[in-house]
Design a protein around this motif. Sequence first.
Motif, PDB file in Angstrom:
ATOM      1  N   ALA A 240       0.833  -1.203   0.000  1.00  0.00           N
ATOM      2  CA  ALA A 240       0.000   0.000   0.000  1.00  0.00           C
ATOM      3  C   ALA A 240       0.867   1.252   0.000  1.00  0.00           C
ATOM      4  O   ALA A 240       2.024   1.240   0.404  1.00  0.00           O
ATOM      5  CB  ALA A 240      -0.931   0.003   1.205  1.00  0.00           C
ATOM      6  N   GLU A 241       0.280   2.338  -0.488  1.00  0.00           N
ATOM      7  CA  GLU A 241       0.902   3.662  -0.469  1.00  0.00           C
ATOM      8  C   GLU A 241       0.160   4.465   0.600  1.00  0.00           C
ATOM      9  O   GLU A 241      -1.064   4.579   0.541  1.00  0.00           O
ATOM     10  CB  GLU A 241       0.760   4.311  -1.847  1.00  0.00           C
ATOM     11  N   GLY A 242       0.869   5.003   1.593  1.00  0.00           N
ATOM     12  CA  GLY A 242       0.142   5.575   2.716  1.00  0.00           C
ATOM     13  C   GLY A 242       0.651   6.907   3.199  1.00  0.00           C
ATOM     14  O   GLY A 242       1.810   7.289   3.006  1.00  0.00           O
ATOM     15  N   SER A 243      -0.266   7.624   3.869  1.00  0.00           N
ATOM     16  CA  SER A 243       0.044   8.833   4.622  1.00  0.00           C
ATOM     17  C   SER A 243      -0.400   8.581   6.060  1.00  0.00           C
ATOM     18  O   SER A 243      -0.825   7.479   6.401  1.00  0.00           O
ATOM     19  CB  SER A 243      -0.706  10.034   4.038  1.00  0.00           C
ATOM     20  N   ALA A 244      -0.330   9.595   6.891  1.00  0.00           N
ATOM     21  CA  ALA A 244      -0.783   9.440   8.276  1.00  0.00           C
ATOM     22  C   ALA A 244      -2.288   9.224   8.353  1.00  0.00           C
ATOM     23  O   ALA A 244      -2.798   8.705   9.353  1.00  0.00           O
ATOM     24  CB  ALA A 244      -0.392  10.669   9.088  1.00  0.00           C
ATOM     25  N   PHE A 245      -3.020   9.597   7.297  1.00  0.00           N
ATOM     26  CA  PHE A 245      -4.480   9.587   7.351  1.00  0.00           C
ATOM     27  C   PHE A 245      -5.128   8.603   6.382  1.00  0.00           C
ATOM     28  O   PHE A 245      -6.262   8.186   6.596  1.00  0.00           O
ATOM     29  CB  PHE A 245      -5.014  11.000   7.062  1.00  0.00           C
TER      30      PHE A 245
END
Length: 450
Positions: A240-245
């Motif tokens: 997955a490609e993720g940010s904090a949110f």
Amino acid sequence: AVAALLFLLLWRRLRAGGAGRVCVAVLGDLGRSPRMQYHALALARHGREVALLGYLQNRPHRDVLRSENIRLVPVAELRGLRVGPKLFQYFLKVLVQSVQLLYTLLRIEQPSYILLQNPPGLPSIAVAWVAGLFWGSKLIIDWHNYGYTIMSLSHGRNHPLVLIAKWYEKLFGRLSDYNLCVTDAMKKDLWVNFKIRAVTLYDKPASYFKETPLDLQHNLFMKLAKDYEPFKPRAVSPSAEGSAFTERDGQSGDVVKTRGRPALLISSTSWTEDEDFSVLLRALEDYERFIKEGARLPALVCVITGKGPLKDYYNGLIHKLHFKHIQICTPWLEAEDYPLLLGSADLGVCLHKSSSGLDLPMKVVDMFGCCLPVCAIHFECLHELVKHNENGLIFRDSKELAEQLKMLLLEFPTLEGKLHSFRENLRASRQRRWDESWDQTVLPLLGSKE
């Protein structure tokens, strides 16, 4: 010579010129003057040729730059006038600005109207009036606040400069042909104290202030994560490609909000004396304490956007704070990213306290356009915008703000409680947008034909 000048001015006044052309002017940064950009776009939408005049420190919205009917007219910003005592420096600055602004106004194509923002009104109101005499243009002043009350924040209400500024606004404000203002309270005050008749044009959100789809939220968060630590992922699966949110599944491309994500709180400011950000910082200290005492509250990412003279001072205070559950960042966003961030946030906070008690914070208008509930600090006419316990909450000090944050974010992110009901109320309100409000309020002043 005097008679010849008077004849020239009278002849210009009687001429029918500048049909369809309007000069929208602000002696300030156009990129940070959204209401004047909205005026220019509304005029362009109705086929008017617009000269948008002001400082070009920050880039205006791309819609302004793309419009074939809007021409940017830069005014050189004064820097480095540090000769002699401060009072002399101030009068020298006003004198040089007057010459600069008049020269610029007389070089544009003849407008039928000059639409001027106040404040800053010294020296722009008098200069715009003189230019209007020369061109035979009508002067419209858009009263956002009073310049003299802003000056009083740093000098005191009885300082000679403040008293001169008040006299100046009162005298030259009466020379305008039409007046707009931002609240009914200001409309009343203009008449009672200045004998100026005005029409209330409430700030309304532009069409691009709306809730941000999850896919666009993710793109924005990934962009911000490149430069700002609070947006970087705490943990993300290899696929997955993720940010904090948010996370985007590498195979399906679907975007979901991360489990255990922090709440995103946003505030925007011009970092000036009329916004005391120590109120928010003290409330965040209490919020951190609530978590340590066992309250089931989420971690918090607090984003404070904007530029201004006190930013370095408050950044110094922020760096002295040592939070375990709260992260604070103070980015400057591109004009197109700001609405996207508002539409992605969980809660807005407004610390604007009007110097006159008569204007309303445009940042709250934009937040409401994005269906973002707000906690706002109390002042006299705030009730014209924020309805306590309906679309947000009003607080008076840091303790009250901390309790409101605790109440709204308890058991986050469940779709229950006040925070969710405020958002549903904003969705249901279907508030009027800027274009509709402008067409009903300002367009009739300009007449159907020039």
